[in-house]
Design a protein around this motif. Structure first.
Motif, PDB file in Angstrom:
ATOM      1  N   LEU A   6      61.037  28.259  18.845  1.00  5.06           N
ATOM      2  CA  LEU A   6      60.453  29.124  19.867  1.00  5.06           C
ATOM      3  C   LEU A   6      58.941  28.959  19.910  1.00  5.06           C
ATOM      4  CD1 LEU A   6      60.668  31.276  22.017  1.00  5.06           C
ATOM      5  CD2 LEU A   6      60.753  32.997  20.196  1.00  5.06           C
ATOM      6  N   GLU A   7      58.316  28.885  18.747  1.00 11.57           N
ATOM      7  CA  GLU A   7      56.874  28.679  18.703  1.00 11.57           C
ATOM      8  C   GLU A   7      56.496  27.362  19.385  1.00 11.57           C
ATOM      9  OE1 GLU A   7      53.145  28.115  15.600  1.00 11.57           O
ATOM     10  OE2 GLU A   7      55.111  28.566  14.781  1.00 11.57           O
ATOM     11  N   ALA A   8      57.258  26.317  19.122  1.00 13.22           N
ATOM     12  CA  ALA A   8      56.969  25.014  19.732  1.00 13.22           C
ATOM     13  C   ALA A   8      57.103  25.082  21.251  1.00 13.22           C
ATOM     14  CB  ALA A   8      57.904  23.950  19.160  1.00 13.22           C
ATOM     15  N   VAL A   9      58.110  25.782  21.742  1.00 11.28           N
ATOM     16  CA  VAL A   9      58.313  25.923  23.189  1.00 11.28           C
ATOM     17  C   VAL A   9      57.140  26.683  23.815  1.00 11.28           C
ATOM     18  CG1 VAL A   9      59.746  27.070  24.939  1.00 11.28           C
ATOM     19  CG2 VAL A   9      60.823  25.737  23.124  1.00 11.28           C
ATOM     20  N   LEU A  10      56.725  27.766  23.178  1.00 11.31           N
ATOM     21  CA  LEU A  10      55.603  28.554  23.697  1.00 11.31           C
ATOM     22  C   LEU A  10      54.306  27.750  23.712  1.00 11.31           C
ATOM     23  CD1 LEU A  10      56.393  31.952  21.978  1.00 11.31           C
ATOM     24  CD2 LEU A  10      56.495  31.473  24.444  1.00 11.31           C
ATOM     25  N   ALA A  15      50.214  24.607  26.691  1.00  7.22           N
ATOM     26  CA  ALA A  15      49.483  23.348  26.896  1.00  7.22           C
ATOM     27  C   ALA A  15      49.749  22.783  28.294  1.00  7.22           C
ATOM     28  CB  ALA A  15      49.882  22.335  25.831  1.00  7.22           C
ATOM     29  N   ARG A  16      51.007  22.801  28.713  1.00  2.86           N
ATOM     30  CA  ARG A  16      51.364  22.255  30.029  1.00  2.86           C
ATOM     31  C   ARG A  16      50.671  23.026  31.145  1.00  2.86           C
ATOM     32  NH1 ARG A  16      55.809  24.162  32.154  1.00  2.86           N
ATOM     33  NH2 ARG A  16      56.780  24.377  30.106  1.00  2.86           N
ATOM     34  N   VAL A  19      46.836  22.392  31.239  1.00  2.18           N
ATOM     35  CA  VAL A  19      46.495  21.113  31.877  1.00  2.18           C
ATOM     36  C   VAL A  19      46.651  21.220  33.388  1.00  2.18           C
ATOM     37  CG1 VAL A  19      47.242  18.717  32.144  1.00  2.18           C
ATOM     38  CG2 VAL A  19      47.004  19.689  29.859  1.00  2.18           C
ATOM     39  N   ALA A  20      47.725  21.863  33.831  1.00  2.00           N
ATOM     40  CA  ALA A  20      47.974  21.995  35.268  1.00  2.00           C
ATOM     41  C   ALA A  20      47.036  23.011  35.923  1.00  2.00           C
ATOM     42  CB  ALA A  20      49.427  22.405  35.509  1.00  2.00           C
ATOM     43  N   GLY A  21      46.497  23.931  35.115  1.00  5.44           N
ATOM     44  CA  GLY A  21      45.606  24.953  35.661  1.00  5.44           C
ATOM     45  C   GLY A  21      46.313  25.965  36.545  1.00  5.44           C
TER      46      GLY A  21
END
Length: 73
Positions: A6-10, A15-16, A19-21
């Motif tokens: 879950l931490e990795a998904v969050l 991050a995604r 980057v996309a803003g």
């Protein structure tokens, strides 16, 4: 889902979106609070056992509805 997963998904979501803003303020705050809950050793995180069969049945029904509507499980 294990807390580490879950931490990795969050973190990946954060991050995604960074980057996309395309964050809105509510999403940013919710993601940060979720990360704090899953990474803080004393956070009051509930498990399925806290809710019994009612929670599991509700969750299973939501997953099936999502699948029928074309979503992912």
């Amino acid at each position: 889902m294990p807390l580490e997963q879950l931490e990795a998904v969050l973190r990946e979501s954060r991050a995604r979106h960074a980057v996309a803003g395309d964050w809105d303020e509510d999403e940013f705050v919710a993601n940060g609070e979720a990360l704090q809950l899953v990474t803080h050793p004393d956070a009051p995180v509930a498990t399925d056992a806290d809710y019994g069969d009612t929670w599991t049945a509700w969750l299973d029904a939501r997953i099936e509805l999502n699948k029928r509507q074309g979503g992912v499980s």
